[in-house]
Write a protein that holds these residues in place. Structure first.
Motif, PDB file in Angstrom:
ATOM      1  N   ILE A 473      -6.304  53.548   4.563  1.00 27.23           N
ATOM      2  CA  ILE A 473      -7.453  52.706   4.262  1.00 27.23           C
ATOM      3  C   ILE A 473      -8.470  53.371   3.350  1.00 27.23           C
ATOM      4  O   ILE A 473      -9.047  52.739   2.473  1.00 27.23           O
ATOM      5  CB  ILE A 473      -8.121  52.229   5.596  1.00 27.23           C
ATOM      6  N   THR A 508      -3.920  46.491  11.101  1.00 26.32           N
ATOM      7  CA  THR A 508      -5.338  46.878  11.211  1.00 26.32           C
ATOM      8  C   THR A 508      -5.872  47.312   9.857  1.00 26.32           C
ATOM      9  O   THR A 508      -6.963  46.905   9.435  1.00 26.32           O
ATOM     10  CB  THR A 508      -5.507  48.008  12.239  1.00 26.32           C
ATOM     11  N   GLU A 509      -5.103  48.139   9.151  1.00 27.87           N
ATOM     12  CA  GLU A 509      -5.537  48.601   7.828  1.00 27.87           C
ATOM     13  C   GLU A 509      -5.653  47.434   6.848  1.00 27.87           C
ATOM     14  O   GLU A 509      -6.599  47.357   6.056  1.00 27.87           O
ATOM     15  CB  GLU A 509      -4.558  49.646   7.296  1.00 27.87           C
ATOM     16  N   ASN A 511      -6.288  44.266   7.521  1.00 28.57           N
ATOM     17  CA  ASN A 511      -7.462  43.452   7.837  1.00 28.57           C
ATOM     18  C   ASN A 511      -8.759  44.161   7.479  1.00 28.57           C
ATOM     19  O   ASN A 511      -9.696  43.542   6.971  1.00 28.57           O
ATOM     20  CB  ASN A 511      -7.444  43.065   9.314  1.00 28.57           C
ATOM     21  N   ILE A 512      -8.853  45.468   7.729  1.00 29.60           N
ATOM     22  CA  ILE A 512     -10.052  46.222   7.332  1.00 29.60           C
ATOM     23  C   ILE A 512     -10.226  46.145   5.820  1.00 29.60           C
ATOM     24  O   ILE A 512     -11.333  45.919   5.306  1.00 29.60           O
ATOM     25  CB  ILE A 512      -9.948  47.688   7.798  1.00 29.60           C
ATOM     26  N   TYR A 513      -9.127  46.324   5.077  1.00 25.97           N
ATOM     27  CA  TYR A 513      -9.191  46.291   3.613  1.00 25.97           C
ATOM     28  C   TYR A 513      -9.650  44.919   3.118  1.00 25.97           C
ATOM     29  O   TYR A 513     -10.517  44.811   2.242  1.00 25.97           O
ATOM     30  CB  TYR A 513      -7.825  46.626   3.031  1.00 25.97           C
ATOM     31  N   THR A 516     -13.370  44.320   3.879  1.00 26.72           N
ATOM     32  CA  THR A 516     -14.193  45.118   2.943  1.00 26.72           C
ATOM     33  C   THR A 516     -14.137  44.519   1.538  1.00 26.72           C
ATOM     34  O   THR A 516     -15.152  44.415   0.840  1.00 26.72           O
ATOM     35  CB  THR A 516     -13.693  46.572   2.913  1.00 26.72           C
ATOM     36  N   HIS A 538     -17.048  57.796  11.520  1.00 25.54           N
ATOM     37  CA  HIS A 538     -16.227  57.549  12.691  1.00 25.54           C
ATOM     38  C   HIS A 538     -16.586  58.513  13.816  1.00 25.54           C
ATOM     39  O   HIS A 538     -17.167  59.581  13.601  1.00 25.54           O
ATOM     40  CB  HIS A 538     -14.748  57.677  12.343  1.00 25.54           C
ATOM     41  N   ILE A 578     -11.618  40.182  11.802  1.00 27.47           N
ATOM     42  CA  ILE A 578     -12.209  41.212  12.658  1.00 27.47           C
ATOM     43  C   ILE A 578     -11.902  40.943  14.122  1.00 27.47           C
ATOM     44  O   ILE A 578     -11.709  41.858  14.928  1.00 27.47           O
ATOM     45  CB  ILE A 578     -13.739  41.318  12.417  1.00 27.47           C
ATOM     46  N   GLY A 583     -12.304  43.986  16.639  1.00 25.36           N
ATOM     47  CA  GLY A 583     -13.507  44.639  16.143  1.00 25.36           C
ATOM     48  C   GLY A 583     -14.700  43.707  16.193  1.00 25.36           C
ATOM     49  O   GLY A 583     -14.632  42.579  16.682  1.00 25.36           O
ATOM     50  N   LEU A 599     -19.014  46.794   9.926  1.00 25.02           N
ATOM     51  CA  LEU A 599     -17.771  46.593  10.653  1.00 25.02           C
ATOM     52  C   LEU A 599     -17.608  47.726  11.658  1.00 25.02           C
ATOM     53  O   LEU A 599     -17.714  48.919  11.302  1.00 25.02           O
ATOM     54  CB  LEU A 599     -16.567  46.597   9.698  1.00 25.02           C
ATOM     55  N   ILE A 601     -14.712  49.044  14.284  1.00 25.84           N
ATOM     56  CA  ILE A 601     -13.313  48.833  14.643  1.00 25.84           C
ATOM     57  C   ILE A 601     -12.892  49.939  15.608  1.00 25.84           C
ATOM     58  O   ILE A 601     -13.079  51.141  15.326  1.00 25.84           O
ATOM     59  CB  ILE A 601     -12.401  48.868  13.401  1.00 25.84           C
TER      60      ILE A 601
END
Length: 603
Positions: A473, A508-509, A511-513, A516, A538, A578, A583, A599, A601
């Protein structure tokens, strides 16, 4: 004494008078004799300049005759041949008349009948060559008068006779001209000795001729030669530029043919007339609908579906939007009763000024549409069942979206879309006969190609980046920030506060990408921001990503009320993603103070 003195004076005066009379008479006689001799000599010399001019003109006429005869081999049109034949006849007549007149004399040309023995000997030597060229030229003229469209090979032998004997004729004619010139010079030399006492006047006349005739003429000739050399240089440059344009066009046509082949193999692409008649269909389109042999005059909607209602719908779409264009989803039923869903674009364009066509660019969305239909079906079941199946449905939608985006990315890279088709037809319309317009059109095509490349980069960049699957990510968001900064000119920075570099689950990666990416795109499109900061931090169990912009801000409460449009739907998808990865998303914004998207997560 006086008488004797007067007698002496008279005798002296008489003697002096006789001396003056004698001197004057001597001068008069000498002048008369000189004039008589000069006039007789001038009468003999009167025709020398004409002889030399006519002899010199013979060289020019022989060259002109040869050039006109040789031009027949490169002038295939009947009109040009007839014109050249007439010119050859005129040149041949004047050339033959001058040649005979130089030997036998001609009153109209003011040529004498007498030549020196040396000139006669030289004419005896040149006459066989003259006769050969004359006979060959007459043969060419006679053949052309009998058959103006005669094959050039039938004239080749006579043309070769002319060209082979031209150099010999020129050399011998040069010798005759030089001999005429030599004899004229000898006469002039003799005349100079005779007129020695007139040398000063002659020198003055010659000097005047040099200053007022020869020198201005020499300067004029020099200026003319300079202009001719400059014109030759320009002509060579234009020819070189034309060759470069021709080579560039050939290379571009080869590249476009290769791209056209790739496009036919990778895109669902077709060309139809405004009335719906098929003009061309790409290979991939044909394979999808299992069409091997078909009549190009068949209607497009008859090829797409065997269902009458679907045919009518597609026909109405094309007829309604053939001038304005259209994009949307179309259902088709292939011959084997297989339902195929297409995301189809109808694009009107004109390959020529008097011809219009429609480009059909489509992508298969059957899997995505079936998933969508499944979602719609599931919305009709009970609320409890919907809630229990929500994550499964969301997962399927996301997986299908990612699958579709990867496929579209491959299609875009393998075949760069309908804009290249327009580029292809524009390039093939270049006319090399008009060099200036061809240059302008090539420059326009360069600009169009740059725009196409930029558009492809923009389109493919929004698809799944290789950095996400290969490195994770953080590198993917870093690449996203840099590329969007280059494309938009905005300052987009990534700050990894805690040097996070862990790999997460692929979904997960993804969806985070996407969340963002959506947040940054919203800041670019709607916030009027100049700088965007993406911060990562983190802890042991939590990853936090914050996207800040210095834009105009908005009221989040109003966004929640939006049911349609980019802003509301974008926020809905962000929240859905999310939620899928367990998240949380926080949105903070005020008018004039920018926006922050946070965000959190679990990891």
């Amino acid at each position: 004494m006086t008488k004797n003195g007067n007698s002496l004076d008279q005798r002296t005066f008489s003697k002096l008078s006789r001396l003056y009379i004698f001197a004057l008479s001597t001068i008069a006689v000498s002048v008369i004799i000189s004039q008589v001799l000069v006039r007789n000599h001038l009468e003999n010399q009167e025709s020398d300049s004409t002889v030399i001019n006519v002899a010199g003109r013979q060289r020019m006429l022989s060259q002109k005759l040869t050039k006109e005869i040789v031009s027949l081999s490169v002038s295939p049109s009947l009109e040009n041949r007839i014109s050249l034949k007439n010119k050859i006849k005129e040149t041949l007549f004047l050339w033959e008349l001058s040649h005979i007149s130089l030997q036998k004399g001609n009153d109209s040309l003011r040529l004498p009948k007498q030549n020196s023995d040396e000139v006669k000997r030289k004419f005896t030597a040149i006459n066989p060559v003259f006769k050969t060229i004359k006979l060959a030229s007459n043969a060419i003229v006679n053949k052309l008068e009998k058959n103006p469209v005669i094959n050039i090979d039938d004239l080749a032998a006579n043309i070769k006779l002319v060209t082979n004997n031209e150099s010999s004729f020129l050399l011998k004619m040069d010798a005759i001209v030089n001999q005429y010139d030599l004899e004229a010079n000898e006469k002039v030399a003799w005349l100079r000795k005779l007129e020695f006492f007139l040398m000063a006047l002659t020198l003055i006349i010659l000097l005047g001729e040099f200053l007022f005739i020869f020198w201005p003429t020499a300067k004029s000739v020099k200026a003319t030669l300079s202009e001719l050399l400059l014109a030759e240089k320009r002509a060579k440059k234009m020819a070189f530029n034309a060759d470069l344009l021709s080579v560039a066009k050939e290379e571009s046509v080869k590249e476009l043919r290769a791209l056209s082949h790739a496009m036919d193999e990778t895109l669902l692409f077709a060309r139809i007339s405004p009335n719906g008649n098929l003009i061309h269909m790409g290979n991939k389109f044909s394979r999808l609908f299992r069409l091997s042999n078909f009549n190009k005059e068949i209607l497009f909607w008859d090829l797409l579906s065997i269902n009458e209602n679907e045919k009518i719908l597609i026909e109405n779409l094309i007829n309604k939007h053939k001038k304005t264009g259209w994009q949307g989803e179309v259902k088709a039923t292939a011959k084997n009763d297989v339902v195929i869903w297409l995301e189809m674009s109808i694009i009107p364009y004109r390959p020529t000024e008097n011809k219009s066509e429609l480009l059909i660019i489509a992508s298969e969305i059957t899997d995505r549409k079936e998933a969508q239909i499944e979602v719609e079906r599931l919305t009709e079941v009970s609320f409890e069942e919907k809630m229990s199946q929500q994550k499964i449905i969301s997962s399927k939608i996301i997986e299908n979206q990612e699958k579709e985006q990867n496929r579209i990315a491959k299609d875009v890279h393998d075949g760069i879309g309908q804009m290249l088709t327009g580029l292809k037809f524009n390039l093939e319309s270049i006319n090399l006969d008009d060099i200036e317009k061809a240059k302008i059109k090539v420059e326009h095509l360069k600009e169009l190609t740059a725009n196409i490349i930029k558009g492809v980069r923009t389109a493919t960049f929004n698809l799944t980046p290789p950095e996400l699957s290969d490195h994770g990510i953080v590198p993917a968001i870093s690449k996203l920030s840099k590329e969007l900064g280059k494309l938009t000119g905005k300052e987009i920075l990534l700050f990894n506060k805690t040097d996070f570099n862990q790999r997460l689950d692929s979904l997960t990666e993804i969806n985070i990408y996407r969340i963002t990416q959506e947040a940054i795109n919203n800041a670019i499109k709607y916030a009027d921001s100049s700088s965007i900061l993406v911060s990562l931090s983190h802890s042991k169990n939590m990853l936090s990503i914050v996207i800040d912009d210095d834009g105009k801000g908005f009221e989040p409460s109003k966004v929640k009320k939006v049911k349609k449009g980019d802003g509301g739907m974008g926020m809905t998808f962000m929240k859905e993603r999310i939620t899928y990865i367990n998240g949380r998303l926080f949105l903070n914004s005020e008018l004039g103070k920018g926006t922050r998207v946070t965000l959190n997560i679990p990891i």
